[in-house]
Motif scaffolding. Structure first.
Motif, PDB file in Angstrom:
ATOM      1  N   ALA A   1      -9.540 -25.993   6.492  1.00  0.00           N
ATOM      2  CA  ALA A   1      -8.151 -26.317   6.838  1.00  0.00           C
ATOM      3  C   ALA A   1      -8.048 -27.622   7.623  1.00  0.00           C
ATOM      4  O   ALA A   1      -6.975 -28.225   7.694  1.00  0.00           O
ATOM      5  CB  ALA A   1      -7.538 -25.173   7.638  1.00  0.00           C
ATOM      6  N   LYS A   2      -9.151 -28.070   8.208  1.00  0.00           N
ATOM      7  CA  LYS A   2      -9.150 -29.301   9.004  1.00  0.00           C
ATOM      8  C   LYS A   2      -9.521 -30.535   8.186  1.00  0.00           C
ATOM      9  O   LYS A   2      -9.525 -31.648   8.712  1.00  0.00           O
ATOM     10  CB  LYS A   2     -10.131 -29.154  10.170  1.00  0.00           C
ATOM     11  N   LYS A   3      -9.842 -30.360   6.929  1.00  0.00           N
ATOM     12  CA  LYS A   3     -10.291 -31.481   6.113  1.00  0.00           C
ATOM     13  C   LYS A   3      -9.133 -32.392   5.730  1.00  0.00           C
ATOM     14  O   LYS A   3      -7.993 -31.947   5.576  1.00  0.00           O
ATOM     15  CB  LYS A   3     -10.982 -30.967   4.844  1.00  0.00           C
ATOM     16  N   THR A   4      -9.447 -33.666   5.559  1.00  0.00           N
ATOM     17  CA  THR A   4      -8.449 -34.616   5.082  1.00  0.00           C
ATOM     18  C   THR A   4      -8.248 -34.411   3.582  1.00  0.00           C
ATOM     19  O   THR A   4      -9.100 -33.817   2.906  1.00  0.00           O
ATOM     20  CB  THR A   4      -8.910 -36.057   5.339  1.00  0.00           C
ATOM     21  N   PRO A   5      -7.140 -34.903   3.033  1.00  0.00           N
ATOM     22  CA  PRO A   5      -6.937 -34.784   1.585  1.00  0.00           C
ATOM     23  C   PRO A   5      -8.087 -35.367   0.772  1.00  0.00           C
ATOM     24  O   PRO A   5      -8.477 -34.801  -0.250  1.00  0.00           O
ATOM     25  CB  PRO A   5      -5.635 -35.553   1.359  1.00  0.00           C
ATOM     26  N   ALA A   6      -8.629 -36.490   1.222  1.00  0.00           N
ATOM     27  CA  ALA A   6      -9.736 -37.105   0.488  1.00  0.00           C
ATOM     28  C   ALA A   6     -10.961 -36.194   0.479  1.00  0.00           C
ATOM     29  O   ALA A   6     -11.627 -36.032  -0.555  1.00  0.00           O
ATOM     30  CB  ALA A   6     -10.084 -38.455   1.106  1.00  0.00           C
ATOM     31  N   GLN A   7     -11.269 -35.593   1.624  1.00  0.00           N
ATOM     32  CA  GLN A   7     -12.410 -34.678   1.699  1.00  0.00           C
ATOM     33  C   GLN A   7     -12.181 -33.444   0.833  1.00  0.00           C
ATOM     34  O   GLN A   7     -13.098 -32.965   0.156  1.00  0.00           O
ATOM     35  CB  GLN A   7     -12.643 -34.260   3.154  1.00  0.00           C
ATOM     36  N   LEU A   8     -10.962 -32.939   0.863  1.00  0.00           N
ATOM     37  CA  LEU A   8     -10.645 -31.740   0.090  1.00  0.00           C
ATOM     38  C   LEU A   8     -10.756 -32.014  -1.409  1.00  0.00           C
ATOM     39  O   LEU A   8     -11.341 -31.219  -2.160  1.00  0.00           O
ATOM     40  CB  LEU A   8      -9.237 -31.259   0.439  1.00  0.00           C
ATOM     41  N   LEU A   9     -10.219 -33.137  -1.849  1.00  0.00           N
ATOM     42  CA  LEU A   9     -10.295 -33.477  -3.268  1.00  0.00           C
ATOM     43  C   LEU A   9     -11.735 -33.720  -3.710  1.00  0.00           C
ATOM     44  O   LEU A   9     -12.113 -33.394  -4.840  1.00  0.00           O
ATOM     45  CB  LEU A   9      -9.443 -34.715  -3.556  1.00  0.00           C
ATOM     46  N   PHE A  10     -12.545 -34.276  -2.817  1.00  0.00           N
ATOM     47  CA  PHE A  10     -13.960 -34.479  -3.142  1.00  0.00           C
ATOM     48  C   PHE A  10     -14.647 -33.136  -3.374  1.00  0.00           C
ATOM     49  O   PHE A  10     -15.410 -32.968  -4.337  1.00  0.00           O
ATOM     50  CB  PHE A  10     -14.653 -35.239  -2.011  1.00  0.00           C
TER      51      PHE A  10
ATOM     52  N   ILE B   1      -9.941 -22.955  -7.389  1.00  0.00           N
ATOM     53  CA  ILE B   1     -10.499 -24.236  -6.946  1.00  0.00           C
ATOM     54  C   ILE B   1      -9.425 -25.317  -6.933  1.00  0.00           C
ATOM     55  O   ILE B   1      -9.226 -26.014  -5.930  1.00  0.00           O
ATOM     56  CB  ILE B   1     -11.674 -24.648  -7.855  1.00  0.00           C
ATOM     57  N   HIS B   2      -8.712 -25.457  -8.027  1.00  0.00           N
ATOM     58  CA  HIS B   2      -7.767 -26.579  -8.143  1.00  0.00           C
ATOM     59  C   HIS B   2      -6.434 -26.308  -7.452  1.00  0.00           C
ATOM     60  O   HIS B   2      -5.712 -27.255  -7.122  1.00  0.00           O
ATOM     61  CB  HIS B   2      -7.556 -26.915  -9.616  1.00  0.00           C
ATOM     62  N   ARG B   3      -6.120 -25.047  -7.213  1.00  0.00           N
ATOM     63  CA  ARG B   3      -4.886 -24.735  -6.488  1.00  0.00           C
ATOM     64  C   ARG B   3      -4.935 -25.253  -5.056  1.00  0.00           C
ATOM     65  O   ARG B   3      -3.898 -25.568  -4.454  1.00  0.00           O
ATOM     66  CB  ARG B   3      -4.672 -23.220  -6.495  1.00  0.00           C
ATOM     67  N   ALA B   4      -6.129 -25.378  -4.505  1.00  0.00           N
ATOM     68  CA  ALA B   4      -6.276 -25.862  -3.127  1.00  0.00           C
ATOM     69  C   ALA B   4      -5.786 -27.294  -2.969  1.00  0.00           C
ATOM     70  O   ALA B   4      -5.491 -27.734  -1.851  1.00  0.00           O
ATOM     71  CB  ALA B   4      -7.741 -25.762  -2.693  1.00  0.00           C
ATOM     72  N   SER B   5      -5.673 -28.035  -4.063  1.00  0.00           N
ATOM     73  CA  SER B   5      -5.211 -29.425  -3.980  1.00  0.00           C
ATOM     74  C   SER B   5      -3.759 -29.512  -3.526  1.00  0.00           C
ATOM     75  O   SER B   5      -3.307 -30.579  -3.088  1.00  0.00           O
ATOM     76  CB  SER B   5      -5.365 -30.114  -5.336  1.00  0.00           C
ATOM     77  N   GLY B   6      -3.023 -28.410  -3.621  1.00  0.00           N
ATOM     78  CA  GLY B   6      -1.638 -28.419  -3.162  1.00  0.00           C
ATOM     79  C   GLY B   6      -1.507 -28.745  -1.687  1.00  0.00           C
ATOM     80  O   GLY B   6      -0.456 -29.222  -1.236  1.00  0.00           O
ATOM     81  N   ARG B   7      -2.573 -28.510  -0.919  1.00  0.00           N
ATOM     82  CA  ARG B   7      -2.534 -28.825   0.511  1.00  0.00           C
ATOM     83  C   ARG B   7      -2.618 -30.324   0.765  1.00  0.00           C
ATOM     84  O   ARG B   7      -2.447 -30.768   1.904  1.00  0.00           O
ATOM     85  CB  ARG B   7      -3.693 -28.126   1.237  1.00  0.00           C
ATOM     86  N   CYS B   8      -2.885 -31.103  -0.263  1.00  0.00           N
ATOM     87  CA  CYS B   8      -3.015 -32.557  -0.100  1.00  0.00           C
ATOM     88  C   CYS B   8      -1.686 -33.286  -0.250  1.00  0.00           C
ATOM     89  O   CYS B   8      -1.636 -34.513  -0.129  1.00  0.00           O
ATOM     90  CB  CYS B   8      -3.997 -33.113  -1.133  1.00  0.00           C
ATOM     91  N   MET B   9      -0.619 -32.562  -0.531  1.00  0.00           N
ATOM     92  CA  MET B   9       0.660 -33.210  -0.803  1.00  0.00           C
ATOM     93  C   MET B   9       1.256 -33.874   0.429  1.00  0.00           C
ATOM     94  O   MET B   9       1.978 -34.856   0.336  1.00  0.00           O
ATOM     95  CB  MET B   9       1.655 -32.186  -1.358  1.00  0.00           C
ATOM     96  N   GLN B  10       0.959 -33.342   1.610  1.00  0.00           N
ATOM     97  CA  GLN B  10       1.504 -33.911   2.836  1.00  0.00           C
ATOM     98  C   GLN B  10       0.435 -34.727   3.540  1.00  0.00           C
ATOM     99  O   GLN B  10      -0.654 -34.240   3.830  1.00  0.00           O
ATOM    100  CB  GLN B  10       2.000 -32.805   3.779  1.00  0.00           C
TER     101      GLN B  10
END
Length: 360
Positions: free
Chosen positions: A139-148, A207-216
């Motif tokens: 939950a603390k990861k940046t969008p870039a880290q999460l997408l990686f 796996i890919h649903r988690a990318s929704g957290r990168c929208m903000q």
């Protein structure tokens, strides 16, 4: 397992926790290199082998429960030797000829190929998915880290898929029931093929649903301007969301076509997958009610409501009846809300088109 197949999920979780501790107490998490087989296994060797198989059984259920419920797994991979059972991949070779009872050729020590309810390698990817994408640290990861991490897990999942023999290998996408072939399969084989497909598509969605957290964009993302951040992140998010949606659609299409290959005892295991897929598709309709696939997805949701009622059940009790009714009502409500969202979006869009240019 008995409690799970009876739909008693709360007591199953409790007994599962006890089973995990017992397996650790027996040392099942440790791998012992087998001795060259020169004769029948000794009593001690058989006991050691059985404990190790019990470890894999609890490990597979542990990762599956964690992924379904969002709760932390009870068995940490850091404390487990994940060396696969000897000759494990051979299970895909004898499954095509396996009937309801083991054939004589599989009796004795020479035929002790382990037959587990899931693939341990896929369970390991489930563990990584829970830890890298849905843990407190994730939950603390940046969008870039999460997408990686999402891309890395997607690559690992694809490598697993390609390692499965063609007759059992899950398909990337299933848009038509004609792509599904379970006719003529005997029950053990058909159930393995079906569960592999359902698990694969659900894990792909997760796996890919988690990318929704990168929208903000987080405040600490860095000096990159808003436009630059959006162009960098949004492309990755859009592709991930598309993959999650396609996997959810594939789940419903596949399950509808494979109903005849399901065992009635697996009702409580299988019913989870269409329910999870419906939720993913429903939320996408709410977010994009005017999308070109929205109406088709609405029809898919409508067919899924009937699909739940058609799942085979070996022993119909009040518990199965009540749960089927609950899920059916839930699916019906999703269809109603999705239909309303599409209608309101079209109405609003039509009002905008009829407004004079000066009023816009």
């Amino acid at each position: 397992m008995h409690e799970i197949f009876l739909g008693r999920l709360r007591s199953a979780s409790m007994f599962h926790a006890i089973a995990c501790r017992m397996v650790f107490s027996l040392g099942g998490q440790n791998y012992t290199v087998p001795k060259p087989q020169e004769g029948p296994l000794t009593h001690s060797e058989r006991g050691r082998r059985q404990i190790r198989l019990l470890f894999w059984l609890t490990y597979i259920f542990d990762k599956d429960i964690a992924l379904r419920t969002g709760q932390p797994p009870l068995m940490s991979d850091d404390y487990c030797d994940l060396t696969l059972p000897e000759n494990y991949l051979k299970c895909y070779e004898y499954l095509p000829g396996l009937s309801h009872s083991l054939s004589p050729e599989l009796s004795g020590d020479n035929g002790l190929t382990p037959h587990l309810p899931g693939d341990p390698r896929l369970s390991h990817i489930k563990e990584k998915t829970s830890r890298l994408l849905y843990s407190a640290q994730a939950a603390k990861k940046t969008p870039a880290q999460l997408l990686f991490d999402i891309r890395d897990l997607d690559h690992e999942l694809e490598n697993w898929r390609l390692s499965i023999p063609l007759t059992f290998r899950p398909q990337l996408s299933i848009s038509n029931e004609s792509q599904v072939t379970v006719e003529g399969m005997q029950l053990p084989r058909s159930m393995r093929a079906i569960t592999l497909h359902l698990e694969y598509h659900h894990l792909m969605t997760t796996i890919h649903r988690a990318s929704g957290r990168c929208m903000q964009r987080p405040e600490a993302e860095g000096p990159m301007d808003e436009a630059g951040w959006a162009s960098t992140i949004e492309s990755g998010v859009e592709s991930s969301i598309a993959l999650a949606l396609e996997a959810s659609r594939s789940t419903l299409v596949y399950l509808k076509a494979a109903l005849n290959g399901l065992a009635g005892e697996a009702f409580w295991i299988v019913v989870f997958y269409p329910t999870a897929a419906m939720i993913t598709i429903f939320f996408n309709i709410l977010m994009h009610p005017l999308h070109g696939r929205a109406v088709a997805d609405l029809e898919l949701l409508r067919s899924a409501a009937n699909l739940i009622c058609e799942l085979p059940i070996s022993r119909l009790t009040s518990r199965e009846v009540a749960h089927t009714k609950l899920v059916n009502e839930f699916a019906t409500e999703l269809v109603r809300l999705a239909k309303s969202a599409i209608a309101k979006a079209k109405e609003f869009d039509k009002e905008l088109e009829t407004q004079p240019q000066t009023d816009r």
